[in-house]
Design an enzyme around this catalytic site. Structure first.
Site, PDB file in Angstrom:
ATOM      1  CE  LYS A 191      41.318  -4.909 126.817  1.00 46.86           C
ATOM      2  NZ  LYS A 191      40.519  -6.147 126.668  1.00 46.86           N
ATOM      3  N   GLY A 243      39.801  -7.564 136.636  1.00 47.53           N
ATOM      4  CA  GLY A 243      40.376  -8.785 136.074  1.00 47.53           C
ATOM      5  C   GLY A 243      41.221  -9.496 137.108  1.00 47.53           C
ATOM      6  CB  SER A 244      43.533 -12.292 136.713  1.00 46.74           C
ATOM      7  OG  SER A 244      44.402 -11.768 135.730  1.00 46.74           O
ATOM      8  CB  VAL A 245      46.103 -11.057 141.230  1.00 41.71           C
ATOM      9  CG1 VAL A 245      47.362 -10.502 141.875  1.00 41.71           C
ATOM     10  CG2 VAL A 245      44.941 -11.031 142.211  1.00 41.71           C
ATOM     11  N   PRO A 246      47.401 -11.115 138.296  1.00 44.21           N
ATOM     12  CG  PRO A 246      48.051 -13.247 137.581  1.00 44.21           C
ATOM     13  CD  PRO A 246      46.935 -12.509 138.231  1.00 44.21           C
ATOM     14  CB  THR A 247      45.794  -8.855 133.982  1.00 43.25           C
ATOM     15  OG1 THR A 247      45.791 -10.190 133.532  1.00 43.25           O
ATOM     16  CG2 THR A 247      45.743  -7.938 132.788  1.00 43.25           C
ATOM     17  CD  GLU A 265      36.610  -3.235 142.308  1.00 47.70           C
ATOM     18  OE1 GLU A 265      36.683  -4.283 142.974  1.00 47.70           O
ATOM     19  OE2 GLU A 265      36.143  -2.178 142.757  1.00 47.70           O
ATOM     20  CD  GLU A 429      39.648 -15.530 141.174  1.00 50.32           C
ATOM     21  OE1 GLU A 429      40.602 -15.229 140.429  1.00 50.32           O
ATOM     22  OE2 GLU A 429      38.720 -14.759 141.443  1.00 50.32           O
ATOM     23  CD  GLU A 506      34.624  -0.863 139.426  1.00 49.34           C
ATOM     24  OE1 GLU A 506      34.232  -2.046 139.429  1.00 49.34           O
ATOM     25  OE2 GLU A 506      35.059  -0.285 138.421  1.00 49.34           O
TER      26      GLU A 506
HETATM   27  N1  LIG Z   1      37.015  -7.599 141.763  1.00 47.44           N
HETATM   28  C1  LIG Z   1      36.167  -7.527 140.768  1.00 47.44           C
HETATM   29  O1  LIG Z   1      35.297  -6.659 140.723  1.00 47.44           O
HETATM   30  C2  LIG Z   1      36.232  -8.530 139.649  1.00 47.44           C
HETATM   31  C3  LIG Z   1      35.144  -8.634 138.791  1.00 47.44           C
HETATM   32  C4  LIG Z   1      35.199  -9.569 137.754  1.00 47.44           C
HETATM   33  C5  LIG Z   1      36.315 -10.383 137.589  1.00 47.44           C
HETATM   34  N2  LIG Z   1      37.343 -10.262 138.440  1.00 47.44           N
HETATM   35  C6  LIG Z   1      38.521 -11.134 138.294  1.00 47.44           C
HETATM   36  O2  LIG Z   1      38.851 -11.258 136.925  1.00 47.44           O
HETATM   37  C7  LIG Z   1      39.444 -12.513 136.657  1.00 47.44           C
HETATM   38  C8  LIG Z   1      38.752 -13.184 135.491  1.00 47.44           C
HETATM   39  O3  LIG Z   1      38.658 -12.307 134.431  1.00 47.44           O
HETATM   40  P1  LIG Z   1      39.620 -12.378 133.172  1.00 47.44           P
HETATM   41  O4  LIG Z   1      40.040 -13.787 132.932  1.00 47.44           O
HETATM   42  O5  LIG Z   1      38.968 -11.620 132.086  1.00 47.44           O
HETATM   43  O6  LIG Z   1      40.905 -11.568 133.714  1.00 47.44           O
HETATM   44  P2  LIG Z   1      42.185 -11.118 132.891  1.00 47.44           P
HETATM   45  O7  LIG Z   1      43.069 -10.460 133.875  1.00 47.44           O
HETATM   46  O8  LIG Z   1      42.708 -12.206 132.077  1.00 47.44           O
HETATM   47  O9  LIG Z   1      41.623 -10.028 131.857  1.00 47.44           O
HETATM   48  C9  LIG Z   1      40.926  -8.895 132.269  1.00 47.44           C
HETATM   49  C10 LIG Z   1      41.014  -7.842 131.197  1.00 47.44           C
HETATM   50  O10 LIG Z   1      42.362  -7.398 131.069  1.00 47.44           O
HETATM   51  C11 LIG Z   1      42.745  -7.411 129.709  1.00 47.44           C
HETATM   52  N3  LIG Z   1      44.189  -7.596 129.648  1.00 47.44           N
HETATM   53  C12 LIG Z   1      44.876  -8.769 129.607  1.00 47.44           C
HETATM   54  N4  LIG Z   1      46.211  -8.524 129.588  1.00 47.44           N
HETATM   55  C13 LIG Z   1      46.348  -7.176 129.638  1.00 47.44           C
HETATM   56  C14 LIG Z   1      47.487  -6.305 129.636  1.00 47.44           C
HETATM   57  N5  LIG Z   1      48.732  -6.770 129.594  1.00 47.44           N
HETATM   58  N6  LIG Z   1      47.271  -4.974 129.682  1.00 47.44           N
HETATM   59  C15 LIG Z   1      46.016  -4.474 129.751  1.00 47.44           C
HETATM   60  N7  LIG Z   1      44.911  -5.251 129.725  1.00 47.44           N
HETATM   61  C16 LIG Z   1      45.074  -6.584 129.676  1.00 47.44           C
HETATM   62  C17 LIG Z   1      41.914  -8.528 129.125  1.00 47.44           C
HETATM   63  O11 LIG Z   1      41.835  -8.416 127.716  1.00 47.44           O
HETATM   64  C18 LIG Z   1      40.583  -8.301 129.812  1.00 47.44           C
HETATM   65  O12 LIG Z   1      39.859  -7.273 129.195  1.00 47.44           O
HETATM   66  C19 LIG Z   1      39.277 -13.297 137.945  1.00 47.44           C
HETATM   67  O13 LIG Z   1      40.469 -13.276 138.663  1.00 47.44           O
HETATM   68  C20 LIG Z   1      38.209 -12.520 138.698  1.00 47.44           C
HETATM   69  O14 LIG Z   1      38.241 -12.685 140.074  1.00 47.44           O
HETATM   70  C21 LIG Z   1      37.333  -9.354 139.454  1.00 47.44           C
END
Ligand SMILES: NC(=O)c1ccc[n+]([C@@H]2O[C@H](COP(=O)([O-])OP(=O)(O)OC[C@H]3O[C@@H](n4cnc5c(N)ncnc54)[C@H](O)[C@@H]3O)[C@@H](O)[C@H]2O)c1
Ligand SMILES: C[N+](C)(C)CCCC=O
Length: 532
Positions: A191, A243-247, A265, A429, A506
């Site tokens: 996704k 994605g982000s820490v909260p998610t 990640e 961040e 990864e």
């Molecule tokens: N460590 C890494 O490899 C890495 C790489 C890229 C981005 N990031 C982090 O990602 C963040 C930015 O990306 P973002 O804004 O897309 O993050 P996000 O957490 O908002 O979303 C990430 C993904 O999670 C999905 N998602 C959202 N709510 C969800 C839920 N309740 N259940 C399941 N999936 C859900 C989103 O649709 C999206 O596909 C930053 O904090 C960045 O540091 C980390």
């Protein structure tokens, strides 16, 4: 069918592309959304125009995709590693052949420059090549037991894995998850982020063309709700989340309900430490690479730049001069070095961090404003000027930095002009082109301050002292430490976080362990000695 979006790429320019083909993929083909009613517009960041509609998948569609992946897994997992490798190598070859077209589509959807997008596509095919190379090496152990009995272990796939991605590296994240998953014999349902949905389906088509069984790499579109359906699905064995820490916390919680394996990640606020004995020009270049790739929207960026006090004036003078010279504009032009941010809300959020930094006492040494390129078609784009937050403007603009340094940097009163560790811009961040520069005096002090964060994704150090470099690297509470460079992430190197930046890895060989499980087979060669 398969290639129409890509076929239109050679002649495409910013502001001209509209995508109408379905963005879901399972059962070996693109799948139209069942209902259009929850469609969300996806914007082209450089123009603010609607690029396509993202229609989230509901429960039935998610289930269909997972069933299709499960059927493919039954076939794929029975193939030998070398057979899987051949198919994967063909996928890598096709990506390499179409790299310009895929990169262009990625730049249009994400806003990153074409120069960076090309590098990203190269990382992607290399990832598939790398894991194809490992597919034939998966092996277990043979262990002798008393009386001629023996045991052996088998490395087996997990089953259907789920990948959930962020918007900053759409194609890279899809390949970084799928390549090791497929090498180990798994299927994967991916996704993408709802803001960058258009290139994952291109990857699905390429895998299909290379010869994977229908359903092996599926794409379901959607946001939180679709992601949550994936995390709860009983047929899913593993969730790999970026994605982000909260998610990430929510994903872990949902996955725990059915004891799915999880890789997280997550975000970062990484320190880059520059000692006075560094090669200064390299350190300045390193700081720019640590902060401004993909408009600063990179998880491992070194956004807390600690500079030893004695070289602060020279460092700032050079870093500000070079930051001001970054060409911001049309991402599809080869000369552009910074494109737009991903969305209007993201731009507003980043500008908000700059305003907050000013309120808390930081000096904006350059940038930090909305930017309107001269090209009229870019007027609605989400651009900003790259920003350096730090010490007094006069130092930098006056050109007398060297002369003033001793006076200026030895005075306590300057502390109010500096970024401080307790400022919001230094703690949180930002995920935009904003570098915070902080002075330090001693190695011991800077190590303590660098580690004073809940994140732990990356870190960096510039020094000519080899012992110090390794001492600092060993002290960093982070998954990576770059010595005398920054943001070098070839596919052979494990990548992942400490602390709240996540767990699991990864890239690199170790990722095989995160997409496979060990079975022990015990073989008796004699009679059973029963106690009963
Ligand atoms: N460590 C890494 O490899 C890495 C790489 C890229 C981005 N990031 C982090 O990602 C963040 C930015 O990306 P973002 O804004 O897309 O993050 P996000 O957490 O908002 O979303 C990430 C993904 O999670 C999905 N998602 C959202 N709510 C969800 C839920 N309740 N259940 C399941 N999936 C859900 C989103 O649709 C999206 O596909 C930053 O904090 C960045 O540091 C980390
Ligand atoms: C490892 N890469 C390629 C830099 C991707 C990391 C994604 C972080 O935002």
């Amino acid at each position: 069918m398969a290639q129409s979006t890509l076929d239109s790429m050679p002649g495409a320019s910013t502001g001209t592309v509209v995508i109408t083909e379905p963005l879901n993929f399972w059962g070996g083909k693109r799948v139209k959304p069942r209902e259009e009613k929850n469609a969300e517009p996806v914007f082209e960041p450089a123009t603010g125009r609607v690029l396509c509609q993202m229609v989230p998948c509901g429960a039935e569609e998610v289930d269909e995709a997972i069933q299709s992946a499960y059927a493919a897994y039954q076939k794929w997992s029975k193939m030998a590693g070398m057979e899987r490798a051949r198919v994967m190598l063909e996928a890598a070859r096709i990506i390499r052949e179409r790299r310009e077209k895929i990169a262009k589509l990625e730049a249009i959807n994400n806003g990153k420059t074409i120069t960076e997008a090309l590098v990203n596509i190269d990382i992607s095919w290399k990832s598939i090549e790398y894991y194809a190379g490992l597919a034939g090496t998966l092996a277990g152990q043979h262990i002798q037991l008393p009386g001629g009995a023996f045991a052996y272990s088998r490395r087996e796939p997990l089953g259907v894995c789920v990948g959930i991605g962020a918007w900053n590296f759409p194609f890279v994240i899809a390949t970084m998850k799928s390549a090791p998953a497929l090498a180990c014999g798994n299927a994967i349902v991916y996704k993408p982020s709802p803001m960058a949905p258009v290139t994952a389906v291109i990857l699905a088509e390429i895998y299909k063309e290379a010869g994977v069984p229908d359903g092996l790499f599926c794409v379901v579109q959607g946001g939180a709700e679709t992601g949550s359906l994936l995390c709860h699905h009983p047929k899913v064995a593993k969730v790999s989340f970026t994605g982000s820490v909260p998610t990430g916390k929510k994903v872990m919680e949902m996955s725990a309900k059915s004891v799915k394996q999880v890789t997280l990640e997550l975000g970062g606020k990484s320190p880059l430490i520059i000692f006075k004995d560094c090669e200064l020009e390299n350190a300045v270049k390193g700081a720019l690479m640590a902060n401004f790739l993909t408009q600063g929207q990179v998880c491992c960026n070194g956004t807390r730049v600690f500079v030893q006090r004695e070289i602060m004036p020279q460092f700032l003078e050079e870093v500000v001069k070079r930051t001001k010279a970054i060409p911001v504009g049309d991402p599809l032009l080869g000369s552009t070095r910074m494109g737009p941010l991903i969305s209007k809300p993201q731009l507003e959020k980043v500008l908000g961090f700059v305003s907050q930094a000013k309120k808390e006492g930081a000096r904006v040494l350059c940038g930090g404003d909305p930017f309107v390129p001269s090209d009229p078609k870019l007027k609605g784009g989400y651009f900003m000027s790259p920003c350096v937050l730090g010490t007094s403007n006069t130092l930098v603009n006056g050109g007398t930095a060297h002369a003033q340094s001793a006076l200026f940097f030895n005075t306590q009163s300057l502390s109010t002009d500096n970024c401080r560790d307790d400022m919001t811009c230094v703690k949180e961040e930002i995920f935009g082109p904003v570098m915070s520069v902080l002075p330090f005096d001693t190695e011991e002090e800077v190590i303590q301050r660098a580690n004073n964060t809940t994140f732990g994704l990356a870190s960096g150090v510039f020094t000519r002292d080899i012992s110090r470099a390794h001492r600092v690297a060993a002290s960093m509470e982070a998954g990576t430490c770059f010595i005398n460079n920054y943001n070098i992430n070839p596919i052979e190197l494990p990548f992942g976080g400490y602390k709240m930046s996540g767990f699991g890895r990864e890239n690199g060989q170790v990722t095989i362990e995160y997409y496979s499980q060990l079975k022990t087979v015990v073989v008796e060669m004699g009679d059973v000695e029963s106690l009963f």
